[in-house]
Motif scaffolding. Structure first.
Motif, PDB file in Angstrom:
ATOM      1  N   GLY A  71       5.136   3.990   7.454  1.00 29.78           N
ATOM      2  CA  GLY A  71       6.372   4.757   7.403  1.00 29.78           C
ATOM      3  C   GLY A  71       7.619   3.903   7.227  1.00 29.78           C
ATOM      4  O   GLY A  71       8.658   4.401   6.810  1.00 29.78           O
ATOM      5  N   VAL A  72       7.519   2.597   7.526  1.00 27.87           N
ATOM      6  CA  VAL A  72       8.702   1.737   7.444  1.00 27.87           C
ATOM      7  C   VAL A  72       8.672   0.770   6.276  1.00 27.87           C
ATOM      8  O   VAL A  72       9.692   0.161   5.959  1.00 27.87           O
ATOM      9  CB  VAL A  72       8.887   0.933   8.760  1.00 27.87           C
ATOM     10  N   VAL A  73       7.522   0.608   5.609  1.00 28.38           N
ATOM     11  CA  VAL A  73       7.398  -0.473   4.629  1.00 28.38           C
ATOM     12  C   VAL A  73       8.310  -0.286   3.423  1.00 28.38           C
ATOM     13  O   VAL A  73       8.869  -1.265   2.911  1.00 28.38           O
ATOM     14  CB  VAL A  73       5.930  -0.645   4.161  1.00 28.38           C
ATOM     15  N   MET A  74       8.496   0.960   2.960  1.00 23.51           N
ATOM     16  CA  MET A  74       9.324   1.156   1.777  1.00 23.51           C
ATOM     17  C   MET A  74      10.790   0.854   2.085  1.00 23.51           C
ATOM     18  O   MET A  74      11.505   0.297   1.244  1.00 23.51           O
ATOM     19  CB  MET A  74       9.171   2.579   1.242  1.00 23.51           C
ATOM     20  N   SER A  75      11.241   1.190   3.280  1.00 19.32           N
ATOM     21  CA  SER A  75      12.608   0.862   3.658  1.00 19.32           C
ATOM     22  C   SER A  75      12.803  -0.648   3.718  1.00 19.32           C
ATOM     23  O   SER A  75      13.830  -1.172   3.290  1.00 19.32           O
ATOM     24  CB  SER A  75      12.949   1.485   5.020  1.00 19.32           C
ATOM     25  N   LEU A  76      11.802  -1.348   4.235  1.00 23.83           N
ATOM     26  CA  LEU A  76      11.892  -2.816   4.298  1.00 23.83           C
ATOM     27  C   LEU A  76      11.914  -3.416   2.901  1.00 23.83           C
ATOM     28  O   LEU A  76      12.738  -4.288   2.597  1.00 23.83           O
ATOM     29  CB  LEU A  76      10.709  -3.374   5.099  1.00 23.83           C
ATOM     30  N   GLU A  77      11.015  -2.951   2.037  1.00 22.41           N
ATOM     31  CA  GLU A  77      10.943  -3.496   0.683  1.00 22.41           C
ATOM     32  C   GLU A  77      12.207  -3.175  -0.107  1.00 22.41           C
ATOM     33  O   GLU A  77      12.699  -4.012  -0.879  1.00 22.41           O
ATOM     34  CB  GLU A  77       9.708  -2.921  -0.026  1.00 22.41           C
ATOM     35  N   ASN A  78      12.757  -1.993   0.081  1.00 15.94           N
ATOM     36  CA  ASN A  78      13.952  -1.588  -0.648  1.00 15.94           C
ATOM     37  C   ASN A  78      15.180  -2.415  -0.278  1.00 15.94           C
ATOM     38  O   ASN A  78      16.147  -2.459  -1.037  1.00 15.94           O
ATOM     39  CB  ASN A  78      14.258  -0.104  -0.386  1.00 15.94           C
ATOM     40  N   ASN A  79      15.172  -3.040   0.890  1.00 18.09           N
ATOM     41  CA  ASN A  79      16.329  -3.803   1.351  1.00 18.09           C
ATOM     42  C   ASN A  79      16.168  -5.310   1.192  1.00 18.09           C
ATOM     43  O   ASN A  79      17.009  -6.067   1.675  1.00 18.09           O
ATOM     44  CB  ASN A  79      16.612  -3.488   2.828  1.00 18.09           C
ATOM     45  N   MET A  80      15.116  -5.738   0.505  1.00 24.16           N
ATOM     46  CA  MET A  80      14.867  -7.172   0.361  1.00 24.16           C
ATOM     47  C   MET A  80      15.717  -7.799  -0.743  1.00 24.16           C
ATOM     48  O   MET A  80      15.980  -7.176  -1.772  1.00 24.16           O
ATOM     49  CB  MET A  80      13.384  -7.432   0.064  1.00 24.16           C
ATOM     50  N   LYS A  81      16.099  -9.040  -0.523  1.00 24.29           N
ATOM     51  CA  LYS A  81      16.809  -9.811  -1.539  1.00 24.29           C
ATOM     52  C   LYS A  81      15.873 -10.139  -2.690  1.00 24.29           C
ATOM     53  O   LYS A  81      16.276 -10.128  -3.863  1.00 24.29           O
ATOM     54  CB  LYS A  81      17.370 -11.091  -0.911  1.00 24.29           C
ATOM     55  N   ASN A  82      14.602 -10.440  -2.372  1.00 23.30           N
ATOM     56  CA  ASN A  82      13.580 -10.741  -3.379  1.00 23.30           C
ATOM     57  C   ASN A  82      12.384  -9.814  -3.159  1.00 23.30           C
ATOM     58  O   ASN A  82      11.364 -10.235  -2.597  1.00 23.30           O
ATOM     59  CB  ASN A  82      13.139 -12.207  -3.293  1.00 23.30           C
ATOM     60  N   PRO A  83      12.489  -8.546  -3.559  1.00 23.30           N
ATOM     61  CA  PRO A  83      11.418  -7.578  -3.267  1.00 23.30           C
ATOM     62  C   PRO A  83      10.087  -7.911  -3.910  1.00 23.30           C
ATOM     63  O   PRO A  83       9.047  -7.444  -3.453  1.00 23.30           O
ATOM     64  CB  PRO A  83      11.981  -6.257  -3.811  1.00 23.30           C
ATOM     65  N   GLN A  84      10.101  -8.736  -4.967  1.00 18.39           N
ATOM     66  CA  GLN A  84       8.843  -9.118  -5.601  1.00 18.39           C
ATOM     67  C   GLN A  84       7.983  -9.976  -4.663  1.00 18.39           C
ATOM     68  O   GLN A  84       6.772 -10.130  -4.892  1.00 18.39           O
ATOM     69  CB  GLN A  84       9.094  -9.864  -6.918  1.00 18.39           C
ATOM     70  N   ASN A  85       8.589 -10.510  -3.599  1.00 21.97           N
ATOM     71  CA  ASN A  85       7.855 -11.343  -2.654  1.00 21.97           C
ATOM     72  C   ASN A  85       7.207 -10.521  -1.539  1.00 21.97           C
ATOM     73  O   ASN A  85       6.539 -11.087  -0.671  1.00 21.97           O
ATOM     74  CB  ASN A  85       8.772 -12.386  -2.019  1.00 21.97           C
ATOM     75  N   PHE A  86       7.416  -9.208  -1.552  1.00 22.36           N
ATOM     76  CA  PHE A  86       6.849  -8.379  -0.478  1.00 22.36           C
ATOM     77  C   PHE A  86       5.334  -8.310  -0.587  1.00 22.36           C
ATOM     78  O   PHE A  86       4.620  -8.444   0.407  1.00 22.36           O
ATOM     79  CB  PHE A  86       7.454  -6.971  -0.525  1.00 22.36           C
ATOM     80  N   ILE A  87       4.844  -8.064  -1.804  1.00 20.41           N
ATOM     81  CA  ILE A  87       3.394  -8.091  -2.023  1.00 20.41           C
ATOM     82  C   ILE A  87       3.073  -9.333  -2.838  1.00 20.41           C
ATOM     83  O   ILE A  87       3.931  -9.953  -3.422  1.00 20.41           O
ATOM     84  CB  ILE A  87       2.885  -6.812  -2.729  1.00 20.41           C
ATOM     85  N   GLY A  88       1.831  -9.688  -2.900  1.00 16.77           N
ATOM     86  CA  GLY A  88       1.423 -10.905  -3.586  1.00 16.77           C
ATOM     87  C   GLY A  88       0.689 -11.811  -2.623  1.00 16.77           C
ATOM     88  O   GLY A  88       0.305 -11.410  -1.521  1.00 16.77           O
ATOM     89  N   CYS A  89       0.506 -13.041  -3.012  1.00 24.25           N
ATOM     90  CA  CYS A  89      -0.226 -13.991  -2.192  1.00 24.25           C
ATOM     91  C   CYS A  89       0.629 -15.237  -1.968  1.00 24.25           C
ATOM     92  O   CYS A  89       0.982 -15.907  -2.947  1.00 24.25           O
ATOM     93  CB  CYS A  89      -1.547 -14.364  -2.857  1.00 24.25           C
ATOM     94  N   PRO A  90       0.982 -15.583  -0.721  1.00 24.24           N
ATOM     95  CA  PRO A  90       0.594 -14.825   0.479  1.00 24.24           C
ATOM     96  C   PRO A  90       1.417 -13.558   0.662  1.00 24.24           C
ATOM     97  O   PRO A  90       0.901 -12.551   1.111  1.00 24.24           O
ATOM     98  CB  PRO A  90       0.844 -15.822   1.606  1.00 24.24           C
ATOM     99  N   GLY A  91       2.708 -13.591   0.348  1.00 23.44           N
ATOM    100  CA  GLY A  91       3.549 -12.403   0.434  1.00 23.44           C
ATOM    101  C   GLY A  91       3.920 -12.037   1.860  1.00 23.44           C
ATOM    102  O   GLY A  91       3.218 -12.377   2.824  1.00 23.44           O
ATOM    103  N   VAL A  92       5.032 -11.329   2.000  1.00 20.10           N
ATOM    104  CA  VAL A  92       5.508 -10.910   3.319  1.00 20.10           C
ATOM    105  C   VAL A  92       4.522  -9.946   3.967  1.00 20.10           C
ATOM    106  O   VAL A  92       4.201 -10.058   5.153  1.00 20.10           O
ATOM    107  CB  VAL A  92       6.899 -10.253   3.198  1.00 20.10           C
ATOM    108  N   LEU A  93       4.004  -9.005   3.177  1.00 20.43           N
ATOM    109  CA  LEU A  93       3.094  -7.995   3.718  1.00 20.43           C
ATOM    110  C   LEU A  93       1.809  -8.623   4.241  1.00 20.43           C
ATOM    111  O   LEU A  93       1.383  -8.347   5.369  1.00 20.43           O
ATOM    112  CB  LEU A  93       2.780  -6.944   2.653  1.00 20.43           C
TER     113      LEU A  93
END
Length: 496
Positions: free
Chosen positions: A297-319
């Motif tokens: 329920g909170v992940v999209m809000s977190l990703e939407n507010n990131m300076k570098n949202p491309q780093n949210f998913i990936g390897c290793p990535g924030v997620l």
């Protein structure tokens, strides 16, 4: 109108030339130019304001082109205009804060219903599945942002746009998809608020019982929480709740640390605990783990507010980094808590701490206060969703109406908590009903709709079969968890 077009960015202006608002949302007997103005204005607003701050607004139904080179070149990350974007580290901290809540205290009870070794393996597996489903949701969000040329999308927005950009036969269900996700989010978060009330009341009761020998029913403590809860939830601005969040984080971290100290003292042998529990108890395990782990329920809000949202998913990535820490911590507390207390493990592991020890009693009060303060943050999201959808009915006295709604919702959570004060089945019910749908079924459905025509389901339809598995897994958890929870509730009522 002409002045507006001159100010419109070229990319958006080109998109407006072939975009047509569907009449059922705009009412449109209006001219196409007026509709283009509305859609362009909506795009402009979403470029200037993060999507989560306008949650509750419905995106206009638009016919998006199936093969759009211009949309493919659109980069949503470059078009986000955030006043205070979060770094990768800050987002990781927020993710950990949003995921490491009261659920960690219920993990030992989950292992009671699974067994020591099966619980460990299954928790890691469910954690991996939950993380993968978040990957699906975020990846689909990125794809749909490019197709719709929007900078960011919330959870409900992703579902709505997916259906709009999908097969023609599904376009009419776009608003329904949005409504269902918002409905489950509200039910989930209101349910979590009820669980928080039971957590607080149960811990306070145990401390008071020991020192006063009063032994009041837990429902009395739940009712006594009503006035303090109303007062703290009259605060309408999220920024004023931030200090409460900081205090709660410190208290929870301290409480869990001291709890681990007690757990690690004089641990019994591994052979004294069953490796796997009876099959009929496994749905309780599933529901509890899903409740504890699921932070979708909170992940999209977190990703939407990131300076570098491309780093949210990936390897290793924030997620991946954040969820790895969460899953390991939950597995550790569940494993060690069950190993320590065995079948005597209670709904919150703090209730197993020795009542005669002052430090243990302080832990219970710290956890109770932390969860009490967290209630207002959990309450904020469903309140915002509901209010944004009903405030149009109040042309006058909106402030009074909002306060009345807040008080009414708080009273509702207290009434539900008093009616269902048995913590274990309550947690399972919320996990099974809401989070198996939000965390597993909906992301799988969204991906199926998003990839339906382009690029398709892949070789041998692997995306189709994979998502069917996720949907079925969620359905099994939903049905069995709900059934077992209801049975547990009925048995508890009969005992009373």
């Amino acid at each position: 109108m002409d002045n507006y077009k001159k100010k419109t960015p070229g990319r958006v202006q080109q998109h407006l030339e072939y975009t047509q608002i569907r009449p059922q949302l705009t009412g449109s007997t209006k001219s196409i130019q007026a509709n283009h103005y509305i859609f362009g204005r909506m795009k402009s607003e979403l470029n200037d304001v993060p999507v989560q701050t306008v949650a509750g607004s419905t995106l206009p139904l638009v016919d998006m082109p199936k093969d759009d080179e211009e949309a493919g070149a659109y980069n949503p990350f470059e078009n986000r205009k955030l006043t205070h974007p979060t770094t990768d580290t800050e987002t990781l901290v927020h993710l950990l804060k949003g995921s490491l809540g009261s659920g960690i205290l219920a993990m030992p009870l989950a292992f009671v219903n699974a067994g020591l070794w099966f619980g460990l393996v299954a928790t890691l597996a469910i954690g991996a599945i939950c993380t993968y489903c978040v990957h699906i949701l975020v990846r689909c969000s990125h794809i749909l942002c490019r197709r719709a040329q929007l900078p960011s999308l919330g959870f409900a927005d992703v579902a709505e746009v997916a259906f709009l950009a999908g097969p023609d036969s599904l376009k009419k269900y776009s608003r329904l998809a949005r409504f269902i996700i918002n409905l489950f989010l509200v039910i989930d978060l209101i349910g979590c608020c009820c669980i928080y009330i039971v957590f607080v009341a149960t811990n306070i009761k145990q401390v008071v019982d020991h020192y006063t020998q009063s032994y009041w029913d837990v429902r009395i403590y739940i009712v006594l929480l009503l006035v303090p809860l109303i007062l703290i939830n009259l605060i309408r601005k999220l920024k004023y709740l931030t200090p409460f969040s900081m205090i709660a984080n410190v208290l929870i971290a301290t409480g869990v640390g001291i709890t681990l100290y007690y757990i690690l003292t004089d641990l019994p042998a591994l052979s004294e605990r069953k490796a796997i529990a009876e099959v009929q108890h496994l749905p309780m395990f599933f529901g509890t783990v899903i409740f504890a782990l699921e932070g979708i329920g909170v992940v999209m809000s977190l990703e939407n507010n990131m300076k570098n949202p491309q780093n949210f998913i990936g390897c290793p990535g924030v997620l991946n980094t954040g969820m790895s820490v969460v899953v390991i911590m939950y597995s550790l507390v569940g494993f060690l808590g069950y190993l320590k207390y065995g079948e005597d493990t209670k709904g919150s592991i703090t209730l197993n701490l020795p009542v005669e020890d002052v430090l243990a009693q302080m832990v219970k009060l710290m956890i109770a206060l932390a969860i009490f303060l967290t209630y207002s943050l959990q309450f904020y999201v469903p309140m915002e969703i509901i209010w944004k959808n009903v405030k149009g009915n109040f042309n006058e006295h909106q402030n009074a109406a909002e306060y009345a709604l807040r008080i009414g919702l708080v009273i509702l959570t207290v009434v539900i908590a008093a009616a269902l004060p048995n913590l274990g089945p309550f947690i399972t019910l919320i996990g099974a009903v809401c989070l198996s749908t939000l965390g597993m079924m909906f992301p799988a459905i969204i991906e199926l709709v998003t990839f339906y025509e382009k690029p398709g389901f892949g070789r041998f339809n692997w995306r189709l079969w994979k998502n069917i598995f996720l949907i079925l897994f969620g359905v099994v958890g939903f049905v069995t968890g709900t059934y077992v929870s209801i049975v547990e509730f009925s048995e508890h009522l009969q005992e009373e």
